[in-house]
Design a protein around this motif. Structure first.
Motif, PDB file in Angstrom:
ATOM      1  N   PRO A  17      -9.439  35.190  44.232  1.00 50.51           N
ATOM      2  CA  PRO A  17      -9.897  35.924  45.411  1.00 50.51           C
ATOM      3  C   PRO A  17      -9.299  35.269  46.654  1.00 50.51           C
ATOM      4  N   SER A  18      -9.121  36.043  47.686  1.00 47.62           N
ATOM      5  CA  SER A  18      -8.535  35.529  48.920  1.00 47.62           C
ATOM      6  C   SER A  18      -9.340  34.328  49.420  1.00 47.62           C
ATOM      7  N   GLY A  19      -8.642  33.222  49.659  1.00 46.10           N
ATOM      8  CA  GLY A  19      -9.280  32.036  50.227  1.00 46.10           C
ATOM      9  C   GLY A  19      -9.652  30.979  49.211  1.00 46.10           C
ATOM     10  N   ALA A  20      -9.476  31.256  47.906  1.00 47.01           N
ATOM     11  CA  ALA A  20      -9.869  30.253  46.902  1.00 47.01           C
ATOM     12  C   ALA A  20      -8.899  29.072  46.855  1.00 47.01           C
ATOM     13  N   GLY A  21      -7.679  29.288  47.380  1.00 46.88           N
ATOM     14  CA  GLY A  21      -6.765  28.150  47.496  1.00 46.88           C
ATOM     15  C   GLY A  21      -5.469  28.270  46.718  1.00 46.88           C
ATOM     16  N   LYS A  22      -5.085  29.480  46.274  1.00 45.22           N
ATOM     17  CA  LYS A  22      -3.868  29.556  45.447  1.00 45.22           C
ATOM     18  C   LYS A  22      -2.596  29.244  46.235  1.00 45.22           C
ATOM     19  N   SER A  23      -2.517  29.649  47.519  1.00 42.22           N
ATOM     20  CA  SER A  23      -1.299  29.331  48.289  1.00 42.22           C
ATOM     21  C   SER A  23      -1.177  27.826  48.491  1.00 42.22           C
ATOM     22  N   THR A  24      -2.328  27.171  48.689  1.00 40.45           N
ATOM     23  CA  THR A  24      -2.326  25.710  48.873  1.00 40.45           C
ATOM     24  C   THR A  24      -1.824  25.040  47.588  1.00 40.45           C
ATOM     25  N   LEU A  25      -2.308  25.518  46.435  1.00 44.88           N
ATOM     26  CA  LEU A  25      -1.880  24.958  45.152  1.00 44.88           C
ATOM     27  C   LEU A  25      -0.401  25.288  44.893  1.00 44.88           C
ATOM     28  N   ALA A  26      -0.003  26.501  45.256  1.00 47.81           N
ATOM     29  CA  ALA A  26       1.390  26.918  45.049  1.00 47.81           C
ATOM     30  C   ALA A  26       2.333  26.023  45.861  1.00 47.81           C
ATOM     31  N   LYS A  27       1.935  25.737  47.088  1.00 49.12           N
ATOM     32  CA  LYS A  27       2.776  24.902  47.959  1.00 49.12           C
ATOM     33  C   LYS A  27       2.932  23.506  47.356  1.00 49.12           C
ATOM     34  N   ARG A  28       1.826  22.971  46.838  1.00 46.98           N
ATOM     35  CA  ARG A  28       1.885  21.642  46.218  1.00 46.98           C
ATOM     36  C   ARG A  28       2.779  21.645  44.972  1.00 46.98           C
ATOM     37  N   MET A  30       5.298  23.591  44.381  1.00 46.53           N
ATOM     38  CA  MET A  30       6.702  23.674  44.801  1.00 46.53           C
ATOM     39  C   MET A  30       7.216  22.309  45.271  1.00 46.53           C
ATOM     40  N   GLU A  31       6.333  21.532  45.902  1.00 42.16           N
ATOM     41  CA  GLU A  31       6.744  20.195  46.368  1.00 42.16           C
ATOM     42  C   GLU A  31       6.892  19.234  45.189  1.00 42.16           C
ATOM     43  N   TRP A  32       6.051  19.451  44.166  1.00 44.29           N
ATOM     44  CA  TRP A  32       6.050  18.587  42.976  1.00 44.29           C
ATOM     45  C   TRP A  32       7.320  18.781  42.154  1.00 44.29           C
ATOM     46  N   ASP A  33       7.791  20.049  42.075  1.00 43.03           N
ATOM     47  CA  ASP A  33       8.928  20.363  41.220  1.00 43.03           C
ATOM     48  C   ASP A  33       9.944  21.185  41.991  1.00 43.03           C
ATOM     49  N   ASP A  34      11.013  20.513  42.432  1.00 41.36           N
ATOM     50  CA  ASP A  34      11.952  21.251  43.281  1.00 41.36           C
ATOM     51  C   ASP A  34      12.878  22.184  42.488  1.00 41.36           C
ATOM     52  N   SER A  35      12.726  22.226  41.156  1.00 40.77           N
ATOM     53  CA  SER A  35      13.537  23.189  40.385  1.00 40.77           C
ATOM     54  C   SER A  35      12.827  24.552  40.297  1.00 40.77           C
ATOM     55  N   LEU A  36      11.562  24.544  40.679  1.00 37.49           N
ATOM     56  CA  LEU A  36      10.757  25.763  40.609  1.00 37.49           C
ATOM     57  C   LEU A  36      11.163  26.722  41.735  1.00 37.49           C
ATOM     58  N   THR A 180      -7.963  19.619  41.101  1.00 40.78           N
ATOM     59  CA  THR A 180      -7.484  20.931  40.649  1.00 40.78           C
ATOM     60  C   THR A 180      -5.971  20.914  40.488  1.00 40.78           C
ATOM     61  N   PHE A 181      -5.314  20.274  41.454  1.00 41.38           N
ATOM     62  CA  PHE A 181      -3.854  20.221  41.369  1.00 41.38           C
ATOM     63  C   PHE A 181      -3.414  19.417  40.134  1.00 41.38           C
ATOM     64  N   ASP A 182      -4.127  18.343  39.831  1.00 39.13           N
ATOM     65  CA  ASP A 182      -3.813  17.567  38.616  1.00 39.13           C
ATOM     66  C   ASP A 182      -3.937  18.447  37.374  1.00 39.13           C
ATOM     67  N   ARG A 183      -5.001  19.265  37.338  1.00 41.00           N
ATOM     68  CA  ARG A 183      -5.198  20.133  36.171  1.00 41.00           C
ATOM     69  C   ARG A 183      -4.084  21.188  36.098  1.00 41.00           C
ATOM     70  N   LEU A 184      -3.677  21.669  37.250  1.00 42.47           N
ATOM     71  CA  LEU A 184      -2.599  22.666  37.286  1.00 42.47           C
ATOM     72  C   LEU A 184      -1.286  22.056  36.752  1.00 42.47           C
ATOM     73  N   LYS A 185      -0.981  20.850  37.202  1.00 40.06           N
ATOM     74  CA  LYS A 185       0.249  20.182  36.725  1.00 40.06           C
ATOM     75  C   LYS A 185       0.191  19.970  35.218  1.00 40.06           C
ATOM     76  N   THR A 186      -0.997  19.611  34.716  1.00 33.24           N
ATOM     77  CA  THR A 186      -1.157  19.390  33.275  1.00 33.24           C
ATOM     78  C   THR A 186      -0.868  20.681  32.511  1.00 33.24           C
ATOM     79  N   ILE A 187      -1.401  21.788  32.999  1.00 29.62           N
ATOM     80  CA  ILE A 187      -1.182  23.091  32.333  1.00 29.62           C
ATOM     81  C   ILE A 187       0.316  23.413  32.306  1.00 29.62           C
TER      82      ILE A 187
END
Ligand SMILES: Nc1ncnc2c1ncn2[C@@H]1O[C@H](COP(=O)(O)OP(=O)(O)OP(=O)(O)O)[C@@H](O)[C@H]1O
Ligand SMILES: Nc1nc2c(ncn2[C@@H]2O[C@H](COP(=O)(O)O)[C@@H](O)[C@H]2O)c(=O)[nH]1
Length: 217
Positions: A17-28, A30-36, A180-187
């Protein structure tokens, strides 16, 4: 459509839903993996302060957007909160052919369309839930980008979006951002490993079986 090699080019879809934080996670991510590669959507929405054309979105008018759809240039498209949004297909195809993974920030309609497209084998879909509805509103307000009317409209549509959570491969509750970002990277890392192993795995297990049958016990 070209038959792509499914070992290459993960399509990582983030919805929420709007505001839950997906753009914030997406930005992170992209910074974590510059091949993405980030799939820059086209939208008829007006740019927010700080948003750049071609970086955050391709800001287009309605006739241009509809023309892109009519020309078959969109991998998916949807009408969300009164505006049109869509993911141009060309850059996604190029990225996959290049062996790159692509990150999408799209709503449930877009996620569903990509998951039902010829690229379905590439999809890794992740739904981001807010820790509470109160916190969702707080985040939308604190972002300070939308009018009270727009926030109200987005809050009213939040359950519609959330109700599609179980159509996704993974669900994350975005409480603490770092966790949350750690869990996302793990996935993402685990899915990359799984898909990299997949092609040779059957043959390898067959070779183990032959060895076993030959009496190596
Ligand atoms: N875990 C978190 N804890 C606290 N604040 C957060 C967290 N994640 C994101 N935020 C903040 O919440 C606000 C909304 O986040 P963001 O813009 O990433 O949401 P979104 O899901 O992309 O929304 P939209 O769909 O409207 O683009 C931002 O101000 C962001 O900094
Ligand atoms: N189906 C699609 N949805 C998209 C796309 N790009 C963004 N979105 C979703 O729209 C809402 C609102 O975004 P905002 O930037 O105005 O806050 C949000 O849920 C996005 O995920 C798209 O190309 N296709």
């Amino acid at each position: 459509m070209t038959k792509f090699d499914t070992r290459r080019g993960l399509l990582i879809i983030l919805s929420s839903p709007s505001g839950a934080g997906k753009s914030t996670l997406a930005k992170r991510l992209m910074e974590w993996d510059d091949s993405l590669r980030f799939s820059v959507s086209a939208t008829t929405r007006a740019p927010r302060k700080g948003e750049e054309d071609g970086v955050h979105y391709h800001f287009v008018n309605e006739p241009t957007f509809k023309g892109m759809v009519a020309e078959g240039e969109m991998l998916e498209h949807a009408h969300v909160f009164g505006n049109f949004y869509g993911s141009p297909a060309g850059p996604v195809r190029d990225a996959i052919e290049d062996g790159r993974d692509v990150l999408f920030d799209v709503d449930w309609q877009g996620a569903q369309q990509i998951s039902n497209s010829a690229l379905r084998d590439h999809v890794l879909s992740i739904f981001v839930l807010p820790p509470s509805i109160t916190e969702l509103r707080r985040r939308l307000v604190s972002r300070g980008q939308d009018s009270a009317d727009v926030i109200q409209k987005r809050m009213q549509r939040s359950w519609d979006e959330i109700s599609h959570w179980d159509g996704y491969d993974y669900v994350l509750v975005n409480d603490d951002l770092d966790a949350t970002f750690d869990r996302l990277k793990t996935i993402v890392s685990a899915e990359r490993l799984r898909r990299a192993q997949q092609p040779g795995l059957l043959e390898f297990v067959r070779s183990l079986h032959s060895e076993f049958e030959e009496g190596e016990t």
